[in-house]
Enzyme design. Structure first.
Site, PDB file in Angstrom:
ATOM      1  N   GLU A   1       0.826  -1.216  -0.025  1.00 59.84           N
ATOM      2  CA  GLU A   1       0.067  -0.075   0.073  1.00 59.84           C
ATOM      3  C   GLU A   1       0.991   1.330   0.033  1.00 59.84           C
ATOM      4  O   GLU A   1       0.285   2.416   0.300  1.00 59.84           O
ATOM      5  CB  GLU A   1      -1.053   0.090   1.263  1.00 59.84           C
ATOM      6  CG  GLU A   1      -2.419  -0.829   0.419  1.00 59.84           C
ATOM      7  CD  GLU A   1      -3.055  -1.557   1.512  1.00 59.84           C
ATOM      8  OE1 GLU A   1      -2.564  -2.822   1.614  1.00 59.84           O
ATOM      9  OE2 GLU A   1      -3.779  -1.309   2.356  1.00 59.84           O
TER      10      GLU A   1
ATOM     11  N   TYR B   1       3.502   2.093   1.782  1.00 63.39           N
ATOM     12  CA  TYR B   1       4.302   2.503   2.760  1.00 63.39           C
ATOM     13  C   TYR B   1       5.999   2.114   2.785  1.00 63.39           C
ATOM     14  O   TYR B   1       6.271   1.765   1.575  1.00 63.39           O
ATOM     15  CB  TYR B   1       3.798   1.679   4.156  1.00 63.39           C
ATOM     16  CG  TYR B   1       2.533   2.027   4.568  1.00 63.39           C
ATOM     17  CD1 TYR B   1       1.885   3.441   5.152  1.00 63.39           C
ATOM     18  CD2 TYR B   1       1.191   1.410   4.366  1.00 63.39           C
ATOM     19  CE1 TYR B   1       0.866   3.980   5.269  1.00 63.39           C
ATOM     20  CE2 TYR B   1      -0.264   1.880   4.560  1.00 63.39           C
ATOM     21  CZ  TYR B   1      -0.290   3.208   5.030  1.00 63.39           C
ATOM     22  OH  TYR B   1      -1.567   3.423   5.334  1.00 63.39           O
TER      23      TYR B   1
ATOM     24  N   ARG C   1       2.251  -8.810   5.028  1.00 64.25           N
ATOM     25  CA  ARG C   1       1.321  -8.070   4.124  1.00 64.25           C
ATOM     26  C   ARG C   1       2.033  -7.862   2.835  1.00 64.25           C
ATOM     27  O   ARG C   1       2.685  -6.769   2.711  1.00 64.25           O
ATOM     28  CB  ARG C   1       0.534  -7.063   4.678  1.00 64.25           C
ATOM     29  CG  ARG C   1      -0.581  -6.679   3.654  1.00 64.25           C
ATOM     30  CD  ARG C   1      -1.786  -6.061   4.428  1.00 64.25           C
ATOM     31  NE  ARG C   1      -2.869  -5.841   3.684  1.00 64.25           N
ATOM     32  CZ  ARG C   1      -3.883  -5.199   3.921  1.00 64.25           C
ATOM     33  NH1 ARG C   1      -4.230  -4.637   5.005  1.00 64.25           N
ATOM     34  NH2 ARG C   1      -5.042  -5.206   3.117  1.00 64.25           N
TER      35      ARG C   1
ATOM     36  N   HIS D   1      -1.771   4.053  -1.626  1.00 62.84           N
ATOM     37  CA  HIS D   1      -2.582   4.949  -1.179  1.00 62.84           C
ATOM     38  C   HIS D   1      -2.768   6.348  -2.093  1.00 62.84           C
ATOM     39  O   HIS D   1      -3.651   6.944  -2.474  1.00 62.84           O
ATOM     40  CB  HIS D   1      -2.351   5.525   0.299  1.00 62.84           C
ATOM     41  CG  HIS D   1      -2.971   4.734   1.298  1.00 62.84           C
ATOM     42  ND1 HIS D   1      -3.710   3.882   1.100  1.00 62.84           N
ATOM     43  CD2 HIS D   1      -2.110   4.579   2.472  1.00 62.84           C
ATOM     44  CE1 HIS D   1      -3.902   3.176   2.135  1.00 62.84           C
ATOM     45  NE2 HIS D   1      -3.057   3.579   2.965  1.00 62.84           N
TER      46      HIS D   1
ATOM     47  N   GLN E   1     -17.328   6.544   5.207  1.00 67.63           N
ATOM     48  CA  GLN E   1     -17.923   7.837   5.891  1.00 67.63           C
ATOM     49  C   GLN E   1     -17.596   7.966   7.268  1.00 67.63           C
ATOM     50  O   GLN E   1     -17.215   9.044   7.875  1.00 67.63           O
ATOM     51  CB  GLN E   1     -19.259   8.073   5.700  1.00 67.63           C
ATOM     52  CG  GLN E   1     -19.761   8.968   4.514  1.00 67.63           C
ATOM     53  CD  GLN E   1     -21.022   8.994   4.472  1.00 67.63           C
ATOM     54  OE1 GLN E   1     -21.792   8.392   3.580  1.00 67.63           O
ATOM     55  NE2 GLN E   1     -21.779   9.983   5.211  1.00 67.63           N
TER      56      GLN E   1
ATOM     57  N   GLU F   1     -26.987  19.741   6.512  1.00 63.42           N
ATOM     58  CA  GLU F   1     -25.825  18.737   6.517  1.00 63.42           C
ATOM     59  C   GLU F   1     -26.168  17.482   7.172  1.00 63.42           C
ATOM     60  O   GLU F   1     -25.386  16.879   7.638  1.00 63.42           O
ATOM     61  CB  GLU F   1     -24.582  19.246   7.508  1.00 63.42           C
ATOM     62  CG  GLU F   1     -23.845  20.372   6.561  1.00 63.42           C
ATOM     63  CD  GLU F   1     -22.881  21.209   7.342  1.00 63.42           C
ATOM     64  OE1 GLU F   1     -22.473  20.384   8.633  1.00 63.42           O
ATOM     65  OE2 GLU F   1     -22.579  22.235   7.159  1.00 63.42           O
TER      66      GLU F   1
HETATM   67  P1  NAP Z   1     -25.925  19.631   0.269  1.00 63.77           P
HETATM   68  O1  NAP Z   1     -24.670  18.875   0.410  1.00 63.77           O
HETATM   69  O2  NAP Z   1     -26.218  20.582   1.456  1.00 63.77           O
HETATM   70  O3  NAP Z   1     -25.886  20.467  -0.839  1.00 63.77           O
HETATM   71  C1  NAP Z   1     -26.731  21.224  -1.426  1.00 63.77           C
HETATM   72  C2  NAP Z   1     -26.507  21.944  -2.686  1.00 63.77           C
HETATM   73  O4  NAP Z   1     -27.482  22.803  -2.966  1.00 63.77           O
HETATM   74  C3  NAP Z   1     -25.147  22.920  -2.203  1.00 63.77           C
HETATM   75  O5  NAP Z   1     -24.367  22.768  -3.454  1.00 63.77           O
HETATM   76  C4  NAP Z   1     -25.748  24.035  -2.448  1.00 63.77           C
HETATM   77  O6  NAP Z   1     -24.797  24.934  -3.063  1.00 63.77           O
HETATM   78  C5  NAP Z   1     -27.161  24.266  -3.046  1.00 63.77           C
HETATM   79  N1  NAP Z   1     -28.142  25.042  -2.579  1.00 63.77           N
HETATM   80  C6  NAP Z   1     -28.659  25.317  -1.468  1.00 63.77           C
HETATM   81  N2  NAP Z   1     -29.594  26.047  -0.991  1.00 63.77           N
HETATM   82  C7  NAP Z   1     -30.139  26.351  -2.354  1.00 63.77           C
HETATM   83  C8  NAP Z   1     -31.177  27.138  -2.872  1.00 63.77           C
HETATM   84  N3  NAP Z   1     -31.755  27.896  -2.178  1.00 63.77           N
HETATM   85  N4  NAP Z   1     -31.047  27.215  -4.242  1.00 63.77           N
HETATM   86  C9  NAP Z   1     -30.160  26.512  -5.107  1.00 63.77           C
HETATM   87  N5  NAP Z   1     -29.172  25.773  -4.632  1.00 63.77           N
HETATM   88  C10 NAP Z   1     -29.056  25.669  -3.340  1.00 63.77           C
HETATM   89  O7  NAP Z   1     -27.214  18.750   0.229  1.00 63.77           O
HETATM   90  P2  NAP Z   1     -27.419  17.553  -0.669  1.00 63.77           P
HETATM   91  O8  NAP Z   1     -26.554  17.414  -1.720  1.00 63.77           O
HETATM   92  O9  NAP Z   1     -28.810  17.365  -0.663  1.00 63.77           O
HETATM   93  O10 NAP Z   1     -26.868  16.383   0.369  1.00 63.77           O
HETATM   94  C11 NAP Z   1     -27.692  15.912   1.564  1.00 63.77           C
HETATM   95  C12 NAP Z   1     -26.579  15.418   2.389  1.00 63.77           C
HETATM   96  O11 NAP Z   1     -26.504  13.992   2.087  1.00 63.77           O
HETATM   97  C13 NAP Z   1     -25.414  16.199   2.727  1.00 63.77           C
HETATM   98  O12 NAP Z   1     -25.002  15.788   4.142  1.00 63.77           O
HETATM   99  C14 NAP Z   1     -24.545  15.159   1.898  1.00 63.77           C
HETATM  100  O13 NAP Z   1     -22.983  15.182   2.517  1.00 63.77           O
HETATM  101  C15 NAP Z   1     -24.999  13.921   2.060  1.00 63.77           C
HETATM  102  N6  NAP Z   1     -24.750  13.212   0.767  1.00 63.77           N
HETATM  103  C16 NAP Z   1     -23.378  12.755   0.719  1.00 63.77           C
HETATM  104  C17 NAP Z   1     -23.195  12.110  -0.386  1.00 63.77           C
HETATM  105  C18 NAP Z   1     -21.717  11.526  -0.751  1.00 63.77           C
HETATM  106  O14 NAP Z   1     -20.844  11.939  -0.051  1.00 63.77           O
HETATM  107  N7  NAP Z   1     -21.351  11.009  -1.655  1.00 63.77           N
HETATM  108  C19 NAP Z   1     -23.965  11.593  -1.336  1.00 63.77           C
HETATM  109  C20 NAP Z   1     -25.217  12.005  -1.165  1.00 63.77           C
HETATM  110  C21 NAP Z   1     -25.733  12.465   0.118  1.00 63.77           C
HETATM  111  P3  NAP Z   1     -24.719  26.583  -3.312  1.00 63.77           P
HETATM  112  O15 NAP Z   1     -25.314  26.974  -2.171  1.00 63.77           O
HETATM  113  O16 NAP Z   1     -23.395  26.757  -3.607  1.00 63.77           O
HETATM  114  O17 NAP Z   1     -25.939  26.800  -4.384  1.00 63.77           O
HETATM  115 FE1  SF4 Z   2     -16.730   2.196   7.075  1.00 59.13          FE
HETATM  116 FE2  SF4 Z   2     -19.090   1.126   8.348  1.00 59.13          FE
HETATM  117 FE3  SF4 Z   2     -19.152   2.560   5.924  1.00 59.13          FE
HETATM  118 FE4  SF4 Z   2     -18.260   0.089   6.152  1.00 59.13          FE
HETATM  119  S1  SF4 Z   2     -20.292   0.866   6.459  1.00 59.13           S
HETATM  120  S2  SF4 Z   2     -17.207   1.750   5.188  1.00 59.13           S
HETATM  121  S3  SF4 Z   2     -17.292   0.199   8.179  1.00 59.13           S
HETATM  122  S4  SF4 Z   2     -18.277   3.449   8.101  1.00 59.13           S
END
Ligand code: NAP
Ligand code: SF4
Length: 673
Positions: free
Chosen positions: A166, A168, A216, A254, A341, A656
């Site tokens: 990995e 290291y 490993r 990594h 996550q 969030e």
């Molecule tokens: P989010 O992460 O809060 O993103 C919302 C987006 O909408 C932002 O880009 C924001 O950007 C925009 N926005 C906010 N208010 C707005 C408005 N009034 N009009 C237009 N645009 C607006 O929310 P989300 O994408 O719905 O995700 C929800 C949660 O699920 C988050 O915590 C996210 O981290 C999590 N999630 C994570 C993943 C991942 O990590 N792969 C996948 C899915 C969900 P601007 O304010 O710049 O416009």
């Molecule tokens: Fe990590 Fe749990 Fe997500 Fe698996 S389910 S990747 S152990 S946080």
């Protein structure tokens, strides 16, 4: 007959005969350097041993100060450093398990000022330039490995795993990419393999044959200037000759630009690489990476790719994975969904690891499974993951629980997430929590909206309101145009996107929607061969072929957000780069700093910070603009009816919101009532 006969066939490794083929692979917990956390780590590993895993490997400890991963003192520099860890070994032994301490020298991956390496070359994922080791320091480092191993065995560990993959320190000696030395430690293969060979030989000599020595080894580097397949096999043979009892395997440095453990990787998607190396040795070989289900483990052993399997995150998600698999209780296993996550994303942001689907992990003492002092009638309003976790935890403690879900199925937002390519695993969590509800005797009422009056009539004493979120709506001219759709309707399959798509919002869900469209034709998340082709991995040669080629897609996608700056900053630390790379390959255009001025027949009109205007031509405009809390029942009305109330998940706080917080809040509510 056992459902997984190969997995549950005993095996002898070194001095020990183990009852099954499951090893808990090493994984950073983020607590290795904290002396005060030893009992927490001990409880964590002991739970895995009690859950049927016969062999556990700790997170990595440096063999000396320079080799630690972070500024924390997670290294074995003295007998005392090792003795501090004795409660960990004792706790695992008390449960009938065996435990190895992993020695990991970080080399140029050390996040501190004192990092060292064979050559002074900075890694692309670290800011520090390592100092080049002198010949004398290399000799001393080998002795440090041997001394640390001996101290660990004195402290009660059953043996050692030497981390040789990995990227290291040991990888850095092996690969021409990072070893530019011209002395006896660099140059041709015989010189580059000298360092790990001597480490293994010296450790073997110090710990004797009564202890287990696992090495490993890399089976795939996935970087330019990494090892060839012939060299990978030669390293494995050299480690066997030097005294290793068993070879664990590691995939990718990594700094590799190929996903190795994220959701993008199919289950067991790299076991073939262990299989390519295996013929080079006679000692047992352990496969690793994305082995999260017993049927995957069984298939790997049955195919002959490995003799054993290493599960790390899978055992974070379910401490009793092995015991459940032994009973054939597949439905009872809480499957790791490879989200990273709460485990790796935590570690790499200097927070202790835990697990999204199992918030108890590494916090076992915070969630004691004690029966409720007073049994209550509890209503859980909402059958997403927060509600399911609350209902299951409360019912398992003896409460009489009814769960009301307005939709026709359990799962909430996870039912949308599971449609995203690579997020199929989310379906496992819905099935698992549903099974827990069934076993705990929760009355599940689907298609039923709870009301305060109804709850009062049925004499509920407490309501856990987990009614989730409502997607935020746009408030601009033309927002009611039929081409404007919510991500919910798109992902649920209620609407189809046209060829030209604008996505409003650059958060996790905006990325998910873009991936959903861009990768509709791809099967790379399901099949190891398709995955290798997609990411440019040449399976025949265990090498990296052409990578980063364009990905064909049916859609022309533009993603927009109002705030200035790069996209993807809110994505997971260890997974966000995969999503960004995928969308770049699909030709997605990213527009930041956009003020939305209206929508008409041409598309989405925006104005930029410099005052210029543009029309993003689109036939479908998908709104992914975050969420508002959806509080199905008001706490005041519940209080007036004499019913207590707890809000969890999105209903509590939508900003969030993520599944990690939702499940944890649900579980805490269920555990505290
Ligand atoms: P989010 O992460 O809060 O993103 C919302 C987006 O909408 C932002 O880009 C924001 O950007 C925009 N926005 C906010 N208010 C707005 C408005 N009034 N009009 C237009 N645009 C607006 O929310 P989300 O994408 O719905 O995700 C929800 C949660 O699920 C988050 O915590 C996210 O981290 C999590 N999630 C994570 C993943 C991942 O990590 N792969 C996948 C899915 C969900 P601007 O304010 O710049 O416009
Ligand atoms: Fe990590 Fe749990 Fe997500 Fe698996 S389910 S990747 S152990 S946080």
């Amino acid at each position: 007959m056992n459902a997984y006969p190969k997995l549950f066939t005993p095996i002898t490794v070194g001095p020990f005969t183990l009852p099954n083929r499951i090893v808990m692979g090493s994984m950073h917990t983020g607590l290795e350097g904290e002396r005060a956390a030893v009992h927490r780590i001990a409880a964590f590993y002991a739970a895995r041993a009690r859950g049927g895993t016969p062999l556990v490997i700790t997170g990595g400890y440096g063999p000396n100060r320079a080799g630690r991963m972070t500024p924390h003192p997670a290294y074995i520099g003295s007998r005392d450093d090792a003795l501090v860890l004795k409660p960990i070994a004792d706790a695992v032994h008390a449960e009938g398990g065996r435990i190895l301490l992993q020695l990991l020298h970080s080399g140029r991956y050390g996040y501190h000022d004192g990092s060292v390496a064979p050559s002074p070359l900075k890694s692309p994922i670290n800011k520090t330039v390592p100092r080049e080791l002198t010949g004398a320091e290399i000799r001393q480092t080998i002795e440090d490995y041997a001394a640390a191993a001996a101290f660990a065995c004195e402290a009660g560990f059953d043996g050692i795993e030497i981390m040789g993959s990995e990227g290291y320190l040991i990888s850095q000696f092996l690969a021409p990419r990072t070893n530019k030395r011209s002395d006896e430690w660099g140059g041709d293969f015989a010189n580059r393999v000298r360092f790990p060979s001597e480490v293994v030989a010296r450790v073997r000599a110090r710990i004797g044959r009564e202890r287990l020595l696992m090495y490993r080894t890399t089976v795939l580097d996935l970087v330019e200037g990494g090892l060839t397949l012939d060299e990978i096999r030669a390293v494995a043979a050299a480690m066997e000759a030097a005294g290793a009892d068993v070879l664990n395997t590691g995939i990718g440095w990594h700094e590799a630009q190929v996903p190795t453990i994220t959701q993008a990787v199919p289950r067991g998607g790299f076991a073939w690489a262990a299989g390519l190396m295996k013929p080079a040795v006679r000692i047992p070989v352990i496969a690793s990476n994305r082995i999260n289900a017993p049927e995957t483990a069984e298939a790997i052993i049955a195919a002959g790719d490995a003799d054993m399997v290493s599960l790390a995150r899978a055992l974070l998600a379910d401490e009793a994975f092995a015991a459940k698999a032994a009973k054939g209780d597949r439905a009872g296993i809480n499957i790791c969904i490879a989200c990273n996550q709460a485990c790796l994303d935590h570690y790499f942001t200097f927070k202790p690891a835990t697990c999204l689907v199992n918030p108890r992990a590494l916090r076992e003492e915070e969630f004691p499974a004690t029966p409720a002092a007073t049994k209550k009638r509890i209503a859980v309003v909402g059958g997403g993951l927060a509600g399911m976790a609350a209902a299951a935890s409360a019912a398992e403690r003896g409460h009489a629980v009814t769960l009301f879900e307005a939709a026709g199925e359990l799962g909430g937002q996870f039912n949308l997430a599971k449609r995203i390519p690579g997020k199929q695993e989310f379906a496992e969590s819905v099935a698992y929590f549903a099974e827990r509800l069934r076993r705990a005797g929760v009355a599940v009422k689907l298609g039923e909206k709870a009301s305060v009056a109804g709850l009062a009539t049925e004499r509920f004493q407490h309501a856990v309101v987990a009614s989730g979120i409502a997607p935020r709506k746009l408030d601009i001219p033309g927002a009611d145009d039929p081409r404007v759709v919510s991500y919910v309707d798109l992902l649920a399959g209620r609407v189809e996107a046209s060829a030209r798509v604008a996505i409003i919002g650059g958060g996790g869900i905006g990325f998910d929607v873009a991936l959903y469209l861009a990768e509709r034709r791809s099967r790379s998340h399901l099949d190891a061969e398709a995955f290798a082709a997609h990411w440019g991995v040449d399976r025949a040669n265990a090498a990296l072929a052409k990578n980063g080629h364009a990905m064909p897609t049916d859609y022309k996608i533009t993603m927009l957000k109002r705030s200035p700056g790069p996209f993807g900053r809110t994505l997971g630390k260890t997974t966000g780069w995969v999503h960004r790379a995928e969308l770049a390959r699909a030709g997605v255009r990213f527009v930041d700093g956009a003020a939305y001025t209206g929508i008409d027949a041409r598309g989405l009109h925006i104005r930029r910070a410099d005052g210029s205007a543009e029309c993003i031509e689109a036939d479908t405009i998908v709104v992914c603009a975050g969420q508002e809390p959806l509080r199905a029942l008001a706490s005041e009305a519940l209080a007036a009816a004499g019913i207590g109330c707890t809000y969890v998940g999105g209903a509590n706080f939508a900003t969030e919101l993520d599944a990690k917080r939702a499940i944890e809040e649900g579980m805490r509510a269920g555990s505290s009532l």
